[in-house]
Scaffold this active site. Structure first.
Site, PDB file in Angstrom:
ATOM      1  N   GLN A  11       0.833  -1.205   0.000  1.00 18.20           N
ATOM      2  CA  GLN A  11       0.000   0.000   0.000  1.00 18.20           C
ATOM      3  C   GLN A  11       0.874   1.265   0.000  1.00 18.20           C
ATOM      4  OE1 GLN A  11      -3.819  -0.213   2.391  1.00 18.20           O
ATOM      5  NE2 GLN A  11      -2.470  -1.398   3.715  1.00 18.20           N
ATOM      6  N   ASP A  40      13.681 -10.602  -1.671  1.00 10.97           N
ATOM      7  CA  ASP A  40      12.894 -11.362  -0.716  1.00 10.97           C
ATOM      8  C   ASP A  40      13.557 -11.179   0.647  1.00 10.97           C
ATOM      9  OD1 ASP A  40      11.575 -13.123   0.882  1.00 10.97           O
ATOM     10  OD2 ASP A  40      11.732 -14.835  -0.497  1.00 10.97           O
ATOM     11  N   LEU A  41      12.836 -10.538   1.553  1.00 10.67           N
ATOM     12  CA  LEU A  41      13.423 -10.242   2.865  1.00 10.67           C
ATOM     13  C   LEU A  41      13.700 -11.513   3.676  1.00 10.67           C
ATOM     14  CD1 LEU A  41      11.479  -7.027   3.996  1.00 10.67           C
ATOM     15  CD2 LEU A  41      13.759  -7.186   3.013  1.00 10.67           C
ATOM     16  N   TYR A  65       5.915  -7.879   7.124  1.00 13.70           N
ATOM     17  CA  TYR A  65       4.881  -8.893   7.374  1.00 13.70           C
ATOM     18  C   TYR A  65       3.789  -8.149   8.137  1.00 13.70           C
ATOM     19  CZ  TYR A  65       2.660 -13.180   9.016  1.00 13.70           C
ATOM     20  OH  TYR A  65       1.760 -14.189   9.257  1.00 13.70           O
ATOM     21  N   THR A  66       2.630  -7.941   7.508  1.00 12.44           N
ATOM     22  CA  THR A  66       1.615  -7.041   8.093  1.00 12.44           C
ATOM     23  C   THR A  66       0.319  -7.758   8.502  1.00 12.44           C
ATOM     24  OG1 THR A  66       0.821  -6.506   5.874  1.00 12.44           O
ATOM     25  CG2 THR A  66       2.427  -4.987   6.841  1.00 12.44           C
ATOM     26  N   THR A 105       4.836   0.849  13.658  1.00 11.80           N
ATOM     27  CA  THR A 105       3.411   0.767  13.919  1.00 11.80           C
ATOM     28  C   THR A 105       2.991   1.301  15.295  1.00 11.80           C
ATOM     29  OG1 THR A 105       1.620  -0.841  14.209  1.00 11.80           O
ATOM     30  CG2 THR A 105       3.817  -1.609  14.699  1.00 11.80           C
ATOM     31  N   TYR A 129       2.818  -9.302  16.033  1.00 14.62           N
ATOM     32  CA  TYR A 129       3.170  -8.316  15.000  1.00 14.62           C
ATOM     33  C   TYR A 129       3.860  -7.105  15.647  1.00 14.62           C
ATOM     34  CZ  TYR A 129       2.364  -4.402  11.758  1.00 14.62           C
ATOM     35  OH  TYR A 129       2.513  -3.288  10.973  1.00 14.62           O
TER      36      TYR A 129
END
Ligand SMILES: NC(=O)c1ccc[n+]([C@@H]2O[C@H](COP(=O)([O-])OP(=O)(O)OC[C@H]3O[C@@H](n4cnc5c(N)ncnc54)[C@H](OP(=O)(O)O)[C@@H]3O)[C@@H](O)[C@H]2O)c1
Length: 306
Positions: A11, A40-41, A65-66, A105, A129
Site C-alpha cells: 500500500q 525477498d526479505l 509482514y503485516t 506501527t 506483530y
C-alpha cells in the site's frame, strides 16, 4: 540521489513508487518479479546483494509482514521479515554508506494510555506483530545506520488488503454490520505516509547526502493523519461518504460492538493514537485530518473506476 525502494507493491510502497522519483533515481524492488529487482526479505543474500549491487544513497523499506492475526500463528516468519531482515538491511546500508527509511506501527504500544503517544512513550506490544515491529525498530537503532523510522497506523489505500476496502465490499454483501467501537486509533491513507516521507526527505540541506542529513535529523517519528476515531467511527464515515459517491448502493445498518463481542486471534490496543508533533515541528509538514484523507481516497477510487 539513488533510492532503492523495497516493498514497491504494498500500500505505502505503491504510493512511494509514484512520489519518490521527484527526489532522484528510484530502483523499485518487490518479492514478485514485476519491479526492477526481486528482493525477498526472507533471504539474507537477496538483501545484501541488492544493496551492494544497486549502491543506493538511500533505502526506503516499505515491505513488512503485516498480517496481524496470522502473525500469532507464524511468529517465526513475522520475526524473520520484520526484525531479522531489518537488521541485515540496516547493516548492509551502514556498510554501503546508505541511509535508511523504515516504517513501524502504533501496535508497539499496549493501549493503556488515554492521550496520544509521543515517540518516547514506553512500548509494550500486545501482539506478535507489534513485538516483531518493535524488534525491527531496535535493530535499526543498534546498527547505527542514519535512519528515519516513521510509526504509522490503520493504513488504507485504493488497493491491497485494508479496512476501507473490506467495508466497501461488505456493504455490498450485507444489510447489517457489527463494528468494533472500543479501539481508538487514526486511519491513515498510504498516500499521506508517502507524501510525508517525500516531504521529510526534501528538507535535507543543500549539499547534504541522506546519510549526512539523517545523522542530524533522523530518528523515530510518528506520522499518521490528524485526529482519531474508532473502527465504528471510521466505518460510519467512510460508508456515509461512499454512499454519497454512489460507490455503495445502500448503507447497511452499522452496530457498535466491543472487542470481546468480536474476538480476533491477536489482541489489539484499546488506544493507539500517535502524536505527530515531533514530525510536524522538525519537517514543517502537518498531515491532513483523517476524514479529509478518507474523502480524497474515495474520490480517487471513483476516478479509477470511471
Ligand atoms: N497496514 C497497516 O495498517 C499498518 C499499520 C501500521 C504500520 N504499518 C507499517 O507500514 C509499512 C507499510 O505497510 P503497508 O500497509 O503498505 O503493507 P502491505 O500493503 O502489507 O505491503 C507490505 C509489502 O511487503 C511485501 N513483503 C512481504 N513479505 C516480504 C518479503 N519476504 N520480502 C519482500 N517483500 C515482502 C508484501 O508483498 P506481498 O504482498 O507479495 O506479500 C507487500 O507488498 C509496514 O512497515 C507496516 O508494518 C502498516
Amino acid at each position: 540521489m539513488k533510492i532503492l525502494l523495497i516493498g514497491a507493491n504494498g500500500q505505502v510502497g505503491n504510493d512511494l513508487r509514484e512520489l519518490l522519483p521527484a527526489l532522484g533515481e528510484v530502483v523499485s524492488a518487490a518479492v514478485e518479479g514485476n519491479q526492477d529487482l526481486v528482493i525477498d526479505l526472507k533471504s539474507r543474500d537477496s538483501i545484501v546483494n541488492a544493496v551492494r549491487d544497486v549502491k543506493p544513497d538511500l533505502v526506503v523499506n516499505a515491505a513488512a509482514y503485516t498480517a496481524v492475526d496470522k502473525a500469532e500463528d507464524e511468529p517465526d516468519l513475522a520475526r524473520q521479515i520484520n526484525a531479522e531482515a531489518v537488521w541485515v538491511l540496516a547493516n548492509a546500508c551502514k556498510i554501503g554508506g546508505a541511509a535508511l527509511v523504515h516504517y513501524s506501527t502504533d501496535y508497539v504500544f499496549d493501549g493503556k494510555a488515554n492521550t496520544p503517544y509521543r515517540e518516547n512513550a514506553s512500548t509494550n506490544p500486545a501482539n506478535v506483530y507489534g513485538e516483531t515491529k518493535l524488534a525491527g525498530e531496535a535493530a535499526i537503532r543498534d546498527s547505527g545506520v542514519p535512519h528515519l523510522t516513521l510509526r504509522t497506523s490503520w493504513v488504507y489505500s485504493t488497493h491491497g488488503h485494508n479496512f476501507l476496502l473490506t467495508m466497501l465490499r461488505l456493504a455490498q454483501e450485507k444489510d447489517e454490520l457489527d463494528i468494533v467501537d472500543d479501539q481508538h486509533g487514526t486511519p491513515t491513507w498510504a498516500n499521506t505516509i508517502a507524501r510525508a516521507t517525500v516531504h521529510a526527505l526534501s528538507t535535507f540541506a543543500e549539499g547534504d547526502s541522506p546519510v549526512q542529513a539523517l545523522e542530524k535529523t533522523g530518528g523515530t517519528y510518528n506520522v499518521t493523519a490528524e485526529g482519531y476515531t474508532t473502527w465504528f467511527g471510521f466505518a460510519t464515515f467512510l460508508l456515509g461518504y461512499a454512499t454519497q459517491l454512489r460507490l455503495v448502493q445502500h448503507l447497511p445498518e452499522l452496530s457498535p460492538v466491543t472487542s470481546e463481542d468480536f474476538p480476533t486471534k491477536a489482541s489489539r490496543p484499546a488506544w493507539s493514537v500517535l502524536d505527530n508533533t515531533r514530525f510536524c515541528e522538525q519537517f514543517g509538514w502537518t498531515p491532513p485530518a483523517w476524514q479529509t484523507a478518507v474523502r480524497h481516497c474515495l474520490d480517487q477510487l471513483v476516478e479509477r473506476l470511471a
